[in-house]
Write an enzyme that holds these catalytic residues in place. Sequence first.
Site, PDB file in Angstrom:
ATOM      1  N   LYS A 136      34.616  40.752  52.846  1.00 29.51           N
ATOM      2  CA  LYS A 136      34.829  39.384  52.389  1.00 29.51           C
ATOM      3  C   LYS A 136      35.757  38.688  53.378  1.00 29.51           C
ATOM      4  O   LYS A 136      36.888  39.144  53.591  1.00 29.51           O
ATOM      5  CB  LYS A 136      35.436  39.408  50.984  1.00 29.51           C
ATOM      6  CG  LYS A 136      35.794  38.055  50.412  1.00 29.51           C
ATOM      7  CD  LYS A 136      36.302  38.221  48.980  1.00 29.51           C
ATOM      8  CE  LYS A 136      36.729  36.895  48.380  1.00 29.51           C
ATOM      9  NZ  LYS A 136      37.090  37.031  46.957  1.00 29.51           N
ATOM     10  N   ARG A 174      41.259  37.047  37.385  1.00 28.48           N
ATOM     11  CA  ARG A 174      42.457  36.202  37.394  1.00 28.48           C
ATOM     12  C   ARG A 174      42.923  35.821  35.994  1.00 28.48           C
ATOM     13  O   ARG A 174      44.036  35.318  35.831  1.00 28.48           O
ATOM     14  CB  ARG A 174      42.188  34.914  38.184  1.00 28.48           C
ATOM     15  CG  ARG A 174      41.797  35.108  39.624  1.00 28.48           C
ATOM     16  CD  ARG A 174      41.484  33.767  40.261  1.00 28.48           C
ATOM     17  NE  ARG A 174      40.847  33.925  41.568  1.00 28.48           N
ATOM     18  CZ  ARG A 174      40.380  32.914  42.287  1.00 28.48           C
ATOM     19  NH1 ARG A 174      40.483  31.678  41.826  1.00 28.48           N
ATOM     20  NH2 ARG A 174      39.798  33.138  43.451  1.00 28.48           N
ATOM     21  N   GLU A 199      30.067  36.924  40.331  1.00 31.61           N
ATOM     22  CA  GLU A 199      31.391  37.517  40.547  1.00 31.61           C
ATOM     23  C   GLU A 199      32.350  36.869  39.559  1.00 31.61           C
ATOM     24  O   GLU A 199      32.652  35.678  39.665  1.00 31.61           O
ATOM     25  CB  GLU A 199      31.888  37.268  41.973  1.00 31.61           C
ATOM     26  CG  GLU A 199      33.329  37.726  42.197  1.00 31.61           C
ATOM     27  CD  GLU A 199      33.909  37.282  43.526  1.00 31.61           C
ATOM     28  OE1 GLU A 199      35.154  37.245  43.642  1.00 31.61           O
ATOM     29  OE2 GLU A 199      33.140  36.951  44.458  1.00 31.61           O
TER      30      GLU A 199
END
Length: 219
Positions: free
Chosen positions: A136, A52, A48
């Site tokens: 999640k 950001r 993953e």
Amino acid sequence: MSPVLQMEKKMLNELLKRPVIPVIVIDDANDAVPLAEALLAGGMDVIEVTCRTAAAPQALANIKKALPEMLLGAGTVVTEDQAKMCIDTGVSFGLAPGLNPDTVKFFQANDTLFIPGVMTPSEIEQGLSLGCKMLKFFPAGAAGGVNMLKNLAAPYGPLGVKFCPTGGVNLDNMLEWLSMPIVSAIGGSWLATKQQIADKDWGTITQQVKEALAKASEA
């Protein structure tokens, strides 16, 4: 079942086989492929890459091109532009810290699995109403930890939902999470820290992956 749902279900089934998902922050896109190779060397074929940083789009593209065998996930997908970038890149799945119905529907419309972030019963139910069977749990540690998710498991576990706790999960506590039937995988940033990536310490990252997978096998 529609072809779209079949593709999403196939990817979901693949993720359910992988108990650990490395959560990676990449500042230099040139590090993306060597990093992914270090994960593969340790036995981990899923990643993953969080959205950001400015380097994230190119990092995702580099991994997609060089290592098509990798299950390529894009994390922290929180804007429309990021969602479009992910689809254009051809990621295997997307994740977010929160639940935005528009983002979920956009990924679904583009035949791509999306895993929204949840923290409350209402968010779980909203995710289920959108057809999300994997959620999640974030931020896992701050949101009540293992005890919180155990309580959520009672009403929602029978519905077939699975969780990927992320945030505050590490090598020392991962078995507490993975011991719960409702948890399919844990997300961990300790597998490849920003400093290790900057130092190009690929050997240490490979060893950390091996240790994590060995511990996960005990669950």
